[in-house]
Design an enzyme around this catalytic site. Structure first.
Site, short mmCIF file in Angstrom:
data_model
loop_
_atom_site.label_atom_id
_atom_site.label_comp_id
_atom_site.label_asym_id
_atom_site.label_seq_id
_atom_site.Cartn_x
_atom_site.Cartn_y
_atom_site.Cartn_z
N ASP A 1 -9.66 -15.77 -16.73
CA ASP A 1 -10.39 -16.24 -15.56
C ASP A 1 -11.57 -17.15 -15.93
OD1 ASP A 1 -10.95 -15.77 -12.57
OD2 ASP A 1 -12.89 -15.28 -13.47
N ASP B 1 -1.77 -1.21 -3.79
CA ASP B 1 -2.07 -0.44 -5.00
C ASP B 1 -0.93 -0.54 -6.02
OD1 ASP B 1 -0.15 1.40 -3.97
OD2 ASP B 1 -1.74 2.28 -2.72
N ASP C 1 -4.14 3.71 2.83
CA ASP C 1 -5.56 3.41 3.02
C ASP C 1 -5.79 1.93 3.40
OD1 ASP C 1 -5.08 2.11 0.66
OD2 ASP C 1 -6.60 3.18 -0.52
N GLU D 1 -7.47 -20.25 -17.00
CA GLU D 1 -7.85 -20.96 -15.77
C GLU D 1 -8.87 -22.01 -16.19
OE1 GLU D 1 -9.61 -20.22 -11.29
OE2 GLU D 1 -10.57 -19.29 -13.00
N HIS E 1 -4.20 -17.44 -5.53
CA HIS E 1 -5.01 -16.70 -4.56
C HIS E 1 -6.32 -17.41 -4.20
CE1 HIS E 1 -6.69 -15.78 -8.44
NE2 HIS E 1 -7.82 -15.44 -7.84
N ASP E 2 -6.58 -18.57 -4.81
CA ASP E 2 -7.78 -19.35 -4.46
C ASP E 2 -7.44 -20.60 -3.66
OD1 ASP E 2 -9.44 -17.63 -5.93
OD2 ASP E 2 -9.12 -18.77 -7.77
N ASP F 1 0.85 -1.19 0.00
CA ASP F 1 0.00 0.00 0.00
C ASP F 1 0.89 1.24 0.00
OD1 ASP F 1 -1.90 1.92 0.47
OD2 ASP F 1 -2.14 1.45 2.60
N ASP G 1 -5.40 -9.94 -15.77
CA ASP G 1 -6.38 -10.98 -15.53
C ASP G 1 -7.65 -10.59 -16.29
OD1 ASP G 1 -7.83 -13.03 -14.28
OD2 ASP G 1 -6.78 -12.73 -12.38
C1 NOJ Z 1 -11.54 -17.58 -10.41
C2 NOJ Z 1 -10.73 -16.58 -9.63
O1 NOJ Z 1 -9.41 -17.06 -9.50
C3 NOJ Z 1 -11.43 -16.39 -8.32
O2 NOJ Z 1 -10.67 -15.67 -7.40
C4 NOJ Z 1 -12.75 -15.71 -8.61
O3 NOJ Z 1 -13.48 -15.61 -7.41
C5 NOJ Z 1 -13.58 -16.52 -9.61
N1 NOJ Z 1 -12.81 -16.99 -10.73
C6 NOJ Z 1 -14.69 -15.68 -10.16
O4 NOJ Z 1 -14.18 -14.74 -11.04
#
Ligand code: NOJ
Length: 588
Positions: free
Chosen positions: A236, A65, A61, A293, A367-368, A57, A134
């Site tokens: 995505d 960023d 905030d 993805e 990140h998932d 950041d 992305d």
């Molecule tokens: C896959 C992304 O990696 C995830 O973070 C997102 O929530 C879903 N697609 C929906 O876009």
């Protein structure tokens, strides 16, 4: 060595054939890259995923960023990173942290301005790093002006840009599909008297790719970013873009009476036609790469998705990350797996990608997903050793490695006690789903701690100052309490840190071209403790051995006879033995 051309049907039985007639899994022994034209820049580099909201950041905030990223580019340069995948930073109401886009042509003010983005692209370029955007093209935000117009009536120029359907006779949703984030995949709109489809949240309505105007506009967006100078795209949720011709109920798969949408709409017939169109309109002739993805695409389908007949340069498969999760709809049901299965994932996918002249993205986190040391390593033993062992796998495997921010510092899963501590909407929804299925709070929380997406999203830890140097304000998600020990500044000074292991390995990768370009061969496919493989190019061969257990293990020292040890995660490498979670690289 000649490159073997493999027919599609043979792919699925080839591993079995190799096992029976080759005395082990040696499946890509004849598939080499010596005949392959020079590798492209994105095949030779290391990619790094930045979760923009959590990286750095610059304005206090509490939200990461673009200027924050620009200020830390040298950290990435030191690791040999040549491509940065940015999670979505376009204008968004942030219902799903940016994966709900309201305006694809502008930057969300929380992340900065278009000038900041231009500067980031420029500064990264000076360091030979390219920015990868992305592209969230399965859906938009419900605040996108296209959707606002689409829902305003049945006869406007955007009315057919989304998936609208009439209610069933009793007024209920058109089908019983469950969205990936829980609950019905349909949302009723009073104005149109119809339902719209959302594969994810109700705030993420699905676009109608059957409409050529939609496809054209999506290509325009990609071209806009190519003109800005980006180096590629991560696509995505791309396997959901084509909906079935007829909408009908699926077989309910849980107590809620709904049927998970993934099994109904992922990777349906005809999807590749849309993607071929995208490829020829956007990618051909441009020096960029695409990585899709691709939940639902298996090693057997890869030849249609990557390579000379494919639609992307690489695809992120879900087979490895779901190795312990038979049903993504239910985080309380896990399955056992062993190292042999883990290894076969790499053999099968590399074989498939290679035989299609395609390429493989190597990733253990994103990140998932949970942090890899919790996901793929046993619970016992030393954290730093586990993180280093996985770094050796990530940075010596054939393919383009994707490092998730924090992975290079040895981050582990968060261990929060209550669901109210979590931020991710899918985690919260999943918790409710699990309670609805009859699990106790304790059981549900165990599933949440294991799989919540928040684990990979906590702020980056830069130093041991307040908030780990991530922000001078209040971080949007708590900084993990281990930051005094696990942070960039401390690890940089410690020669034995996880970070220095990444830096050293990336240097090694650049200096020993077989680690980038060489063939891959699993040399101990049946070993339950050691992942051992070779990377061979011309006369150079690297032998990589990684101990996946907390015990000291031995292997046949003959495997490395005549070879020199060029890297070891433990101070005293002893031929024929590996320390707990020890990893070594030999070269002949
Ligand atoms: C896959 C992304 O990696 C995830 O973070 C997102 O929530 C879903 N697609 C929906 O876009």
């Amino acid at each position: 060595m000649k490159k073997i051309k493999i027919k599609k049907g043979i792919l699925s039985i080839l591993p079995l054939f190799c096992l029976l007639f080759n005395g082990g899994c040696n499946i890509n022994v004849n598939l080499n890259v010596n005949n392959t034209p020079r590798l492209k820049w994105w095949q030779k580099t290391i990619a790094y995923e930045i979760y923009v909201k959590s990286f750095k950041d610059s304005d206090g905030d509490g939200i990461g960023d673009l200027n924050g990223i620009t200020s830390e580019l040298d950290h990435l340069k030191d690791m040999g990173v040549g491509a940065i995948w940015l999670t979505p930073c376009y204008v968004s109401p942030q219902a799903d942290n940016g994966y709900d886009i309201a305006d694809y042509y502008n930057i969300d003010p929380a992340y900065g301005t278009m000038e900041d983005m231009d500067r980031l692209i420029d500064e990264a370029g000076k360091r030979d790093i390219r920015i990868v955007m992305d592209l969230v093209f399965n859906h938009t935000s419900d605040q996108n002006e296209w959707f606002l117009k689409s829902r305003s009536s049945k006869d406007n120029d955007k009315s057919d840009w989304y998936i609208w359907a009439d209610p069933k006779e009793d007024g209920s949703a058109p089908t019983n599909w469950r969205s990936i984030f829980g609950g019905s995949a349909w949302e009723y709109d009073e104005n149109r008297g119809q339902y719209y489809l959302h594969t994810f949240l109700p705030q993420q309505p699905d676009l109608n790719w059957a409409n050529p105007e939609v496809r054209e506009e999506l290509c325009n967006i990609a071209k806009f970013w190519i003109d800005k100078g980006v180096g590629g795209f991560r696509m995505d949720a791309i396997t959901y873009i084509k909906k079935p011709a007829v909408f009908k109920d699926g077989t309910p798969d849980a107590e809620d009476g709904l049927a998970g949408i993934h099994s109904i709409t992922a990777n349906t017939d005809g999807i590749l036609d849309y993607l071929h169109e995208f490829r020829s309109s956007v990618q051909d002739g441009n020096d960029i790469f695409t990585v899709g993805e691709a939940n639902g695409v298996t090693s057997e389908d890869l030849d249609k998705w990557v390579g000379k007949n494919g639609v992307f340069d690489m695809v992120f498969s879900f087979e490895l990350v779901n190795i312990d999760l038979p049903d993504e709809n239910n985080w309380c049901v896990t399955r056992d797996w062993d190292l042999k299965k883990f290894k076969s994932f790499f053999s099968e996918n590399l074989l498939s990608a290679d035989s299609a002249d395609g390429w493989f993205p190597v990733f253990l986190e994103n990140h998932d997903q949970p942090r890899s040391i919790n996901h793929f390593m046993p619970d016992d033993g030393e954290r730093i050793a586990k993180a280093k062992a996985l770094s050796v796998l990530l940075l010596t495997m054939r393919g383009t490695p994707f490092i998730m921010q924090g992975e290079e510092l040895g981050f582990e899963n968060v261990d929060w006690s209550s669901i109210t501590d979590y931020n991710d909407i899918s985690t919260k929804n999943h918790y409710e789903f699990l309670l609805g299925e009859g699990y106790s709070e304790e059981e549900a929380m165990a599933g949440i701690r294991r799989f919540s997406r928040d684990s990979s999203r906590t702020p980056m830890q830069w130093d041991d100052s307040e908030n780990a140097g991530f922000t001078t304000g209040t971080p949007w998600l708590p900084v993990y309490p281990d930051y005094k020990e696990f942070n960039c500044a401390v690890e940089r000074k410690d020669p034995d840190s996880v970070l220095n292991c990444y830096i050293e390995l990336s240097k090694l990768r650049r200096e020993h071209s077989e680690l980038t370009e060489g063939d891959y061969k699993d040399i101990l496919p049946d070993d339950e403790n050691i992942f051992a493989f070779t990377r061979t190019k011309d006369d150079s061969k690297a032998i990589i051995l990684i101990n996946f257990t907390s015990n000291e293990v031995s292997y046949d020292g003959g495997l490395t006879e005549g070879a020199t040890c060029i890297f070891s995660t433990t101070p005293k490498e002893q031929r024929g033995h590996l320390a707990p979670y020890g990893a070594v690289i030999y070269e002949m």
